[in-house]
Design a protein around this motif. Sequence first.
Motif, PDB file in Angstrom:
ATOM      1  N   MET A 239       0.904  -1.176   0.249  1.00 43.84           N
ATOM      2  CA  MET A 239      -0.114   0.271  -0.343  1.00 43.84           C
ATOM      3  C   MET A 239       0.961   0.942   0.202  1.00 43.84           C
ATOM      4  SD  MET A 239      -2.049   2.093   2.332  1.00 43.84           S
ATOM      5  CE  MET A 239      -0.708   2.515   3.091  1.00 43.84           C
ATOM      6  N   THR A 240       0.751   2.010  -0.599  1.00 44.05           N
ATOM      7  CA  THR A 240       1.450   3.159  -0.974  1.00 44.05           C
ATOM      8  C   THR A 240      -0.209   4.722  -1.015  1.00 44.05           C
ATOM      9  OG1 THR A 240       1.061   4.030  -2.775  1.00 44.05           O
ATOM     10  CG2 THR A 240       3.252   2.790  -2.714  1.00 44.05           C
ATOM     11  N   THR A 241       0.836   5.915   0.030  1.00 42.02           N
ATOM     12  CA  THR A 241      -0.216   6.503   0.160  1.00 42.02           C
ATOM     13  C   THR A 241       0.585   7.856  -0.269  1.00 42.02           C
ATOM     14  OG1 THR A 241       0.612   7.422   2.082  1.00 42.02           O
ATOM     15  CG2 THR A 241      -1.148   6.394   2.225  1.00 42.02           C
ATOM     16  N   THR A 242      -0.101   8.538  -1.738  1.00 44.32           N
ATOM     17  CA  THR A 242       0.634   9.834  -1.374  1.00 44.32           C
ATOM     18  C   THR A 242      -0.194  11.602  -1.603  1.00 44.32           C
ATOM     19  OG1 THR A 242      -0.920   9.572  -4.083  1.00 44.32           O
ATOM     20  CG2 THR A 242       1.428   8.832  -3.464  1.00 44.32           C
ATOM     21  N   PRO A 243       0.091  12.665  -1.100  1.00 44.98           N
ATOM     22  CA  PRO A 243      -0.710  13.633  -1.446  1.00 44.98           C
ATOM     23  C   PRO A 243      -1.124  14.022  -2.498  1.00 44.98           C
ATOM     24  CG  PRO A 243       1.503  14.245  -0.856  1.00 44.98           C
ATOM     25  CD  PRO A 243       2.034  12.077  -1.021  1.00 44.98           C
ATOM     26  N   ALA A 244      -2.287  14.203  -2.714  1.00 41.90           N
ATOM     27  CA  ALA A 244      -2.953  15.341  -3.067  1.00 41.90           C
ATOM     28  C   ALA A 244      -3.068  16.537  -2.579  1.00 41.90           C
ATOM     29  CB  ALA A 244      -4.694  14.733  -3.104  1.00 41.90           C
ATOM     30  N   PRO A 245      -3.234  17.302  -4.166  1.00 41.38           N
ATOM     31  CA  PRO A 245      -3.681  18.858  -3.354  1.00 41.38           C
ATOM     32  C   PRO A 245      -4.343  19.104  -2.306  1.00 41.38           C
ATOM     33  CG  PRO A 245      -4.741  18.137  -6.118  1.00 41.38           C
ATOM     34  CD  PRO A 245      -3.911  17.115  -5.647  1.00 41.38           C
ATOM     35  N   ALA A 246      -3.656  20.214  -2.139  1.00 39.13           N
ATOM     36  CA  ALA A 246      -4.384  20.786  -0.773  1.00 39.13           C
ATOM     37  C   ALA A 246      -5.252  20.531  -0.760  1.00 39.13           C
ATOM     38  CB  ALA A 246      -2.987  21.797  -0.697  1.00 39.13           C
ATOM     39  N   ALA A 247      -5.828  20.994  -1.628  1.00 40.89           N
ATOM     40  CA  ALA A 247      -7.342  21.853  -1.020  1.00 40.89           C
ATOM     41  C   ALA A 247      -8.331  21.272  -2.228  1.00 40.89           C
ATOM     42  CB  ALA A 247      -7.494  23.147  -1.163  1.00 40.89           C
ATOM     43  N   THR A 248      -9.548  21.090  -1.977  1.00 39.48           N
ATOM     44  CA  THR A 248     -10.650  20.538  -2.869  1.00 39.48           C
ATOM     45  C   THR A 248     -10.813  22.116  -2.937  1.00 39.48           C
ATOM     46  OG1 THR A 248     -12.111  19.591  -1.873  1.00 39.48           O
ATOM     47  CG2 THR A 248     -10.831  18.744  -2.519  1.00 39.48           C
TER      48      THR A 248
ATOM     49  N   VAL B  80      -5.813   7.397  -1.138  1.00 42.24           N
ATOM     50  CA  VAL B  80      -4.768   6.054  -0.764  1.00 42.24           C
ATOM     51  C   VAL B  80      -4.283   5.092  -1.659  1.00 42.24           C
ATOM     52  CG1 VAL B  80      -4.762   4.494   1.196  1.00 42.24           C
ATOM     53  CG2 VAL B  80      -5.607   7.033   1.891  1.00 42.24           C
ATOM     54  N   ASP B  81      -3.963   4.146  -2.174  1.00 43.14           N
ATOM     55  CA  ASP B  81      -3.670   2.946  -2.958  1.00 43.14           C
ATOM     56  C   ASP B  81      -4.260   2.028  -1.931  1.00 43.14           C
ATOM     57  OD1 ASP B  81      -2.569   4.563  -5.172  1.00 43.14           O
ATOM     58  OD2 ASP B  81      -0.520   3.937  -4.425  1.00 43.14           O
ATOM     59  N   GLY B  82      -5.509   1.452  -2.446  1.00 42.72           N
ATOM     60  CA  GLY B  82      -6.151  -0.199  -1.771  1.00 42.72           C
ATOM     61  C   GLY B  82      -6.515  -0.919  -2.296  1.00 42.72           C
ATOM     62  N   PRO B  83      -6.892  -1.902  -1.846  1.00 41.61           N
ATOM     63  CA  PRO B  83      -7.053  -3.513  -3.223  1.00 41.61           C
ATOM     64  C   PRO B  83      -7.840  -2.975  -4.194  1.00 41.61           C
ATOM     65  CG  PRO B  83      -8.432  -2.949  -0.882  1.00 41.61           C
ATOM     66  CD  PRO B  83      -7.247  -1.598  -0.937  1.00 41.61           C
TER      67      PRO B  83
ATOM     68  N   GLY C  41      -7.955   0.394  -6.082  1.00 41.68           N
ATOM     69  CA  GLY C  41      -7.021   1.249  -6.811  1.00 41.68           C
ATOM     70  C   GLY C  41      -7.021   2.248  -5.603  1.00 41.68           C
ATOM     71  N   ARG C  42      -6.252   3.435  -6.370  1.00 45.58           N
ATOM     72  CA  ARG C  42      -6.359   4.315  -5.511  1.00 45.58           C
ATOM     73  C   ARG C  42      -8.108   5.376  -5.173  1.00 45.58           C
ATOM     74  NH1 ARG C  42      -1.658   7.646  -6.520  1.00 45.58           N
ATOM     75  NH2 ARG C  42      -2.784   9.732  -5.913  1.00 45.58           N
ATOM     76  N   VAL C  43      -8.270   5.913  -3.907  1.00 49.83           N
ATOM     77  CA  VAL C  43      -8.771   6.194  -3.383  1.00 49.83           C
ATOM     78  C   VAL C  43      -9.039   7.430  -2.782  1.00 49.83           C
ATOM     79  CG1 VAL C  43     -11.019   5.688  -1.903  1.00 49.83           C
ATOM     80  CG2 VAL C  43      -9.918   3.510  -2.791  1.00 49.83           C
ATOM     81  N   PRO C  44     -10.258   8.291  -3.158  1.00 46.09           N
ATOM     82  CA  PRO C  44      -9.817   9.737  -2.477  1.00 46.09           C
ATOM     83  C   PRO C  44      -9.769   9.982  -1.279  1.00 46.09           C
ATOM     84  CG  PRO C  44     -11.238   9.957  -3.992  1.00 46.09           C
ATOM     85  CD  PRO C  44     -10.846   8.796  -4.336  1.00 46.09           C
TER      86      PRO C  44
ATOM     87  N   GLU D 271     -11.773  16.397   5.965  1.00 43.21           N
ATOM     88  CA  GLU D 271     -12.177  17.173   7.026  1.00 43.21           C
ATOM     89  C   GLU D 271     -13.259  16.611   7.052  1.00 43.21           C
ATOM     90  OE1 GLU D 271     -13.576  19.913   9.225  1.00 43.21           O
ATOM     91  OE2 GLU D 271     -11.026  19.975   8.840  1.00 43.21           O
ATOM     92  N   ARG D 272     -14.268  16.259   5.790  1.00 47.52           N
ATOM     93  CA  ARG D 272     -15.539  15.516   6.173  1.00 47.52           C
ATOM     94  C   ARG D 272     -15.240  14.394   7.255  1.00 47.52           C
ATOM     95  NH1 ARG D 272     -18.184  11.291   5.032  1.00 47.52           N
ATOM     96  NH2 ARG D 272     -16.457  10.501   4.195  1.00 47.52           N
ATOM     97  N   ILE D 273     -14.379  13.392   6.544  1.00 51.46           N
ATOM     98  CA  ILE D 273     -14.512  12.491   8.122  1.00 51.46           C
ATOM     99  C   ILE D 273     -14.344  12.251   8.993  1.00 51.46           C
ATOM    100  CG2 ILE D 273     -13.188  10.523   7.937  1.00 51.46           C
ATOM    101  CD1 ILE D 273     -12.180   9.913   5.336  1.00 51.46           C
ATOM    102  N   ARG D 274     -14.018  13.688   9.524  1.00 48.53           N
ATOM    103  CA  ARG D 274     -13.414  15.090  10.439  1.00 48.53           C
ATOM    104  C   ARG D 274     -14.970  15.427  11.427  1.00 48.53           C
ATOM    105  NH1 ARG D 274      -6.769  16.870   9.731  1.00 48.53           N
ATOM    106  NH2 ARG D 274      -5.512  14.833   9.923  1.00 48.53           N
ATOM    107  N   GLN D 275     -15.086  16.107  10.077  1.00 44.05           N
ATOM    108  CA  GLN D 275     -16.676  16.352  10.919  1.00 44.05           C
ATOM    109  C   GLN D 275     -17.885  15.395  10.857  1.00 44.05           C
ATOM    110  OE1 GLN D 275     -17.902  18.487   6.723  1.00 44.05           O
ATOM    111  NE2 GLN D 275     -16.476  20.265   7.237  1.00 44.05           N
TER     112      GLN D 275
END
Length: 150
Positions: free
Chosen positions: A1-10, A19-22, A24-27, A31-35
Amino acid sequence: MTTTPAPAATTAGHHVAHVDGPDGRVPIDVERIRQTIREALRPTVEGTRVDPDRAGDTMTDLAGDVALLLPAAEARYRVLRPDGSPYDGMLAADFDTLQRRLSYERPSPHTYPLNASVWMADFARSCRTLLDIVLDAQQVARDRRAGVSR
């Protein structure tokens, strides 16, 4: 598994992690998860009305967030702790337990509002730990690119 930062903001100003998961890449909208986690951890005071529809939506969101984060966090944990020692409060068995709990029936916020509040708080804490593990993986990747060793 690898993770790479996306652009800093949407467009909504949210930090997004890819996140590269089983599958494929998943955005991941951090912030939504934290909310959702904050919503689930709001104290429920006895005698205070719990909005069952809002609680149901939060429960659904939390279960989806945990299901999304679980494979990436577990893969990261197994790389960091091949011996199974604790990492950010999680043990190898905790991932398996959490995966099983996703299939359990959730308490109805209409019928059992306080049980639903307890379920939300418990899942929110687990979700927060999974998110921390995934985001820590991103920091390690950034540090590696910058030549910083841990």
